[in-house]
Scaffold this motif. Structure first.
Motif, PDB file in Angstrom:
ATOM      1  N   MET A   1       0.835  -1.200   0.000  1.00  0.00           N
ATOM      2  CA  MET A   1       0.000   0.000   0.000  1.00  0.00           C
ATOM      3  C   MET A   1       0.869   1.249   0.000  1.00  0.00           C
ATOM      4  N   PHE A   2       0.529   2.156  -0.873  1.00  0.00           N
ATOM      5  CA  PHE A   2       1.235   3.430  -0.913  1.00  0.00           C
ATOM      6  C   PHE A   2       0.219   4.542  -0.756  1.00  0.00           C
ATOM      7  N   GLU A   3       0.549   5.500   0.112  1.00  0.00           N
ATOM      8  CA  GLU A   3      -0.343   6.631   0.282  1.00  0.00           C
ATOM      9  C   GLU A   3       0.478   7.859   0.659  1.00  0.00           C
ATOM     10  N   ALA A   4       0.249   8.957  -0.052  1.00  0.00           N
ATOM     11  CA  ALA A   4       0.952  10.203   0.272  1.00  0.00           C
ATOM     12  C   ALA A   4      -0.045  11.344   0.190  1.00  0.00           C
ATOM     13  N   ARG A   5      -0.006  12.182   1.208  1.00  0.00           N
ATOM     14  CA  ARG A   5      -1.031  13.220   1.297  1.00  0.00           C
ATOM     15  C   ARG A   5      -0.356  14.574   1.463  1.00  0.00           C
ATOM     16  N   LEU A   6      -0.835  15.534   0.707  1.00  0.00           N
ATOM     17  CA  LEU A   6      -0.243  16.868   0.723  1.00  0.00           C
ATOM     18  C   LEU A   6      -1.384  17.882   0.761  1.00  0.00           C
ATOM     19  N   THR A   7      -1.290  18.859   1.688  1.00  0.00           N
ATOM     20  CA  THR A   7      -2.421  19.785   1.797  1.00  0.00           C
ATOM     21  C   THR A   7      -2.478  20.768   0.643  1.00  0.00           C
ATOM     22  N   GLN A   8      -1.369  20.951  -0.028  1.00  0.00           N
ATOM     23  CA  GLN A   8      -1.358  21.921  -1.130  1.00  0.00           C
ATOM     24  C   GLN A   8      -1.152  21.196  -2.465  1.00  0.00           C
ATOM     25  N   SER A   9      -2.201  20.997  -3.182  1.00  0.00           N
ATOM     26  CA  SER A   9      -2.022  20.329  -4.473  1.00  0.00           C
ATOM     27  C   SER A   9      -1.253  21.228  -5.440  1.00  0.00           C
ATOM     28  N   ALA A  10      -1.190  22.529  -5.125  1.00  0.00           N
ATOM     29  CA  ALA A  10      -0.480  23.477  -5.984  1.00  0.00           C
ATOM     30  C   ALA A  10       0.987  23.099  -6.160  1.00  0.00           C
ATOM     31  N   ILE A  11       1.599  22.563  -5.114  1.00  0.00           N
ATOM     32  CA  ILE A  11       3.021  22.210  -5.212  1.00  0.00           C
ATOM     33  C   ILE A  11       3.229  21.148  -6.291  1.00  0.00           C
ATOM     34  N   PHE A  12       2.330  20.167  -6.275  1.00  0.00           N
ATOM     35  CA  PHE A  12       2.444  19.122  -7.297  1.00  0.00           C
ATOM     36  C   PHE A  12       2.226  19.685  -8.693  1.00  0.00           C
ATOM     37  N   LYS A  13       1.296  20.593  -8.800  1.00  0.00           N
ATOM     38  CA  LYS A  13       1.048  21.234 -10.096  1.00  0.00           C
ATOM     39  C   LYS A  13       2.309  21.900 -10.612  1.00  0.00           C
ATOM     40  N   LYS A  14       2.954  22.625  -9.698  1.00  0.00           N
ATOM     41  CA  LYS A  14       4.158  23.355 -10.101  1.00  0.00           C
ATOM     42  C   LYS A  14       5.276  22.404 -10.497  1.00  0.00           C
TER      43      LYS A  14
ATOM     44  N   LYS B   1       0.941  13.186   5.276  1.00  0.00           N
ATOM     45  CA  LYS B   1       0.808  11.796   5.662  1.00  0.00           C
ATOM     46  C   LYS B   1       1.571  11.008   4.609  1.00  0.00           C
ATOM     47  N   TYR B   2       2.343  10.014   5.012  1.00  0.00           N
ATOM     48  CA  TYR B   2       3.095   9.245   4.043  1.00  0.00           C
ATOM     49  C   TYR B   2       3.195   7.803   4.505  1.00  0.00           C
ATOM     50  N   ARG B   3       2.875   6.927   3.627  1.00  0.00           N
ATOM     51  CA  ARG B   3       2.983   5.518   3.969  1.00  0.00           C
ATOM     52  C   ARG B   3       3.417   4.759   2.724  1.00  0.00           C
ATOM     53  N   CYS B   4       4.474   3.968   2.861  1.00  0.00           N
ATOM     54  CA  CYS B   4       4.921   3.161   1.730  1.00  0.00           C
ATOM     55  C   CYS B   4       5.397   1.830   2.288  1.00  0.00           C
ATOM     56  N   ASP B   5       4.555   0.808   2.182  1.00  0.00           N
ATOM     57  CA  ASP B   5       4.891  -0.481   2.788  1.00  0.00           C
ATOM     58  C   ASP B   5       5.965  -1.217   2.010  1.00  0.00           C
ATOM     59  N   ARG B   6       5.922  -1.064   0.719  1.00  0.00           N
ATOM     60  CA  ARG B   6       6.880  -1.775  -0.113  1.00  0.00           C
ATOM     61  C   ARG B   6       7.347  -0.832  -1.214  1.00  0.00           C
ATOM     62  N   ASN B   7       8.630  -0.883  -1.545  1.00  0.00           N
ATOM     63  CA  ASN B   7       9.106  -0.021  -2.628  1.00  0.00           C
ATOM     64  C   ASN B   7       8.309  -0.285  -3.892  1.00  0.00           C
ATOM     65  N   LEU B   8       7.929   0.779  -4.552  1.00  0.00           N
ATOM     66  CA  LEU B   8       7.285   0.552  -5.836  1.00  0.00           C
ATOM     67  C   LEU B   8       7.632   1.648  -6.838  1.00  0.00           C
TER      68      LEU B   8
END
Lengths: 378, 260
Positions: free
Chosen positions: B1-14, B59-66
């Motif tokens: 399971m991989f999950e990453a959460r960022l409050t500002q989606s703008a950063i990803f846009k940039k 929030k960041y969770r990465c159980d297995r490298n992918l």
């Protein structure tokens, strides 16, 4: 003619060995071009209304026109070409050459028939089959290349073998030819479609020998035997053994000798006096000039000489020749864009799993195997 | 399971805007320590290296490298569907063929889900040696973008030469030549407006405008850009992504042709 069906076999069994790139991604690369192959292409392809281009006195100029424009195109794209010309064909090729000669005689007859019947399509077809690269063609092209400042190498024997030797010695990045046997001769990288017309929009096919061997699961020597089984220019192959069967046999038995011991020669008749050993030797130890001592320099074009030769003798348009010269000079002058892979070393490649069937069969592969994969700088 | 959460989606846009000029698709390598991306452009002249540290995420969770191969144009389309202050969550199952982007609006009760197919990519990973650079220049990123844009009008390549006095950007072309010199500033009040040069040896290198222009697409990420140069090695253009990581570009210089 290369190796029968090898490219098809690779596409089926080792698709990761075949890559396609645009011409412009080859800037800064030195490439050895099989000249005989590409002259033949020019003689066939560079035509107007089905006829070869000729000068005022009726001499063919298709080969010069092709060499002139396509070489300029390569150089404009930052590629440094070196042309390799065939020398004497090896003794063992005489069988193949005889066959080709017979075909030519047949084509000649068919052409006469077609001419009598006035069938334009047929005339065109057989005319193309009669095309042959003569010594004069080669000499003229060499003369032109010298004027263009492009180096060439006279191979003592087969041009593909010499190209492969240049690649092996690290003198050039790749061998450019349509003949797959450049790989059999051990060329690490083979480029196909490099000298094709721009109008065909054909991407360049890049084949890496190490990936080929990896994909087929054979060694270089086994690969050579496989190529002989598939059918090469130097000897016959066993009837009834196709690409798939051939690969299976090589993987299992490792050499033609072992295969011959194990297969049913009644079912698969081995050609009489089958000289596979001779062919193998030709691939392993071809007659080549020592690549280490070959000096290649890319010089400036001699515009006046080119105008004199191409325009006065061969009736080219002076404006076009001078324009071409300008392009050559422009590409020559100034600095050249460096390649990043020249500075950094490739640590590992993660091959794409291209086949859809693959994906279905092994849906759990993703995410594993990250071991040893290069991470970015920390 | 991989999950990453960022409050500002703008950063990803940039970030996407900053790399999609150079790359059509790329593999995102996810591990416990964060998300990494390393890829050369098609012509193998430049390289993009992106690092997003796990502790920069909300929030960041990465159980297995992918490794997730993504088409950047498609990804960009998806992010265009989000507002800048949306919270974005990126999710993937360990063996999934798809990745999910979830956007949560701040003001209203609205959640949007976008699922994107992943790609199998053929990628070369390059080993980049740690180098001591002869010159390290820090300057306002907007200024750098402006200079590159201005000079690109006049020629195909820009010569960057760095001495103790300052940095000179120059070019020449059919209509003439252009030079821009900037000197070190001693204004330490506002670090963001300051030009600083850390020089061991003077360096002069030539680079293609086309790539420099693509790099400056990262300007909105941060006010400061760092250029590192040494003779005969690729230029490094680095943009910090505040609290999250950095985006580095490597560019092979143009080389004077020798006789052979």
């Amino acid at each position: 003619m290369g190796i029968l069906n090898l490219s098809k076999l690779l596409a089926d069994i080792a698709p990761q060995a075949l890559k396609e790139h645009e011409l412009k991604t080859y800037f800064g690369r030195k490439v050895a071009i099989d000249a005989s192959m590409c002259l033949y292409q020019f003689l066939i392809a560079v035509r107007t209304e089905g006829n070869q281009l000729t000068s005022a006195d009726g001499e063919t100029t298709s080969h010069l026109l092709g060499t002139f424009y396509r070489t300029i195109r390569l150089i404009e794209n930052g590629i440094k070409p070196v042309y390799v010309f065939d020398g004497k064909p090896p003794q063992m090729k005489s069988g193949e050459l005889n066959k080709r000669h017979e075909k030519r005689v047949e084509a000649q007859k068919a052409l006469e028939k077609a001419t009598e019947a006035g069938d334009v399509g047929e005339i065109d077809k057989f005319n193309k089959r009669l095309v042959k690269v003569t010594k004069l063609h080669s000499e003229e092209v060499k003369k032109l290349l010298k004027m263009m400042g492009v180096p060439y190498v006279d191979a003592p024997c087969e041009a593909e073998a010499q190209c492969a030797a240049l690649v092996k010695a690290g003198k050039v990045y790749a061998a450019a030819t349509e003949d797959m046997d450049a790989l059999t001769f051990g060329s690490k990288v083979l480029l196909r479609h490099l000298t094709f017309s721009e109008a065909r929009k054909m991407p360049i096919q890049e084949i890496h020998l190490d990936k080929v061997l990896e994909g087929l699961e054979v060694t270089q020597n086994e690969f050579i035997d496989l190529c002989i089984l598939l059918g090469c220019d130097y000897t016959d192959s066993i009837r009834g053994i196709g690409p798939k069967r051939g690969l299976e046999l090589i993987r299992k038995h490792k050499s033609i000798e072992n295969i011959l011991e194990s297969i049913d020669t009644e079912k698969y008749p081995v050609p009489e006096n089958w000289n596979f050993k001779g062919a193998r030797e030709l691939f392993q130890e071809p007659d080549i000039a020592d690549a280490e001592n070959i000096e290649m320099t890319w010089g400036e074009p001699d515009e006046d000489a080119m105008v004199k030769f191409l325009c006065e003798e061969k009736n080219f348009s002076e404006e076009r020749v001078r324009n071409g010269c300008k392009k050559l000079l422009k590409a020559k002058g100034g600095s050249v864009q460096g390649r990043l892979d020249g500075f950094f070393t490739v640590l590992s490649t993660t091959p794409a799993k291209r086949k859809v069937e693959d994906k279905k069969n092994t849906p759990n592969k993703r995410g594993k195997g990250t071991k040893g994969r290069g991470r970015g700088p920390k | 399971m991989f999950e990453a959460r960022l409050t500002q989606s703008a950063i990803f846009k940039k970030v996407l805007d900053a790399i999609k000029d150079l790359l059509n698709e790329a593999s995102f390598d996810c591990s416990e320590s964060g998300i990494q991306l390393q890829a050369m452009d098609n012509s193998h002249v430049s390289l993009v290296s992106l690092t997003l540290k796990s502790d920069g995420f909300d929030k960041y969770r990465c159980d297995r490298n992918l490794t997730m191969g993504m088409n950047l144009a498609s990804m960009s389309k998806i992010f265009k569907c989000s507002s800048n202050d949306d919270t974005v969550t990126i999710k993937a199952q360990d063996d999934a063929d798809t990745v999910t982007f979830m956007f949560e609006a701040k003001k209203q009760d609205k959640i949007s889900d976008y699922e994107m197919k992943l790609m199998n990519l053929d990628q070369e990973h390059l080993g980049i040696p740690e180098t001591e650079f002869s010159c390290v220049i820090k300057m306002p990123s907007g200024e750098f973008a402006r200079i590159v844009k201005d000079l690109s009008q006049f020629g195909e390549s820009i010569v960057i030469s760095c001495t103790k006095e300052g940095v000179k950007f120059s070019t020449s072309g059919d209509i003439g030549s252009a030079n821009v010199k900037i000197a070190q500033t001693s204004n330490f009040d506002k670090e963001e407006e300051c030009v600083s040069i850390d020089m061991q040896e003077p360096v002069t290198l030539t680079f293609a405008c086309q790539y420099l222009n693509s790099f400056t697409k990262a300007t909105p990420l941060t006010p400061v850009v760092q250029l590192s140069m040494s003779d005969n090695v690729p230029l490094v253009v680095e943009y910090q992504i505040p609290d999250l990581g950095h985006l580095r570009y490597y560019l092979a210089p143009k080389i004077e042709e020798d006789e052979n």
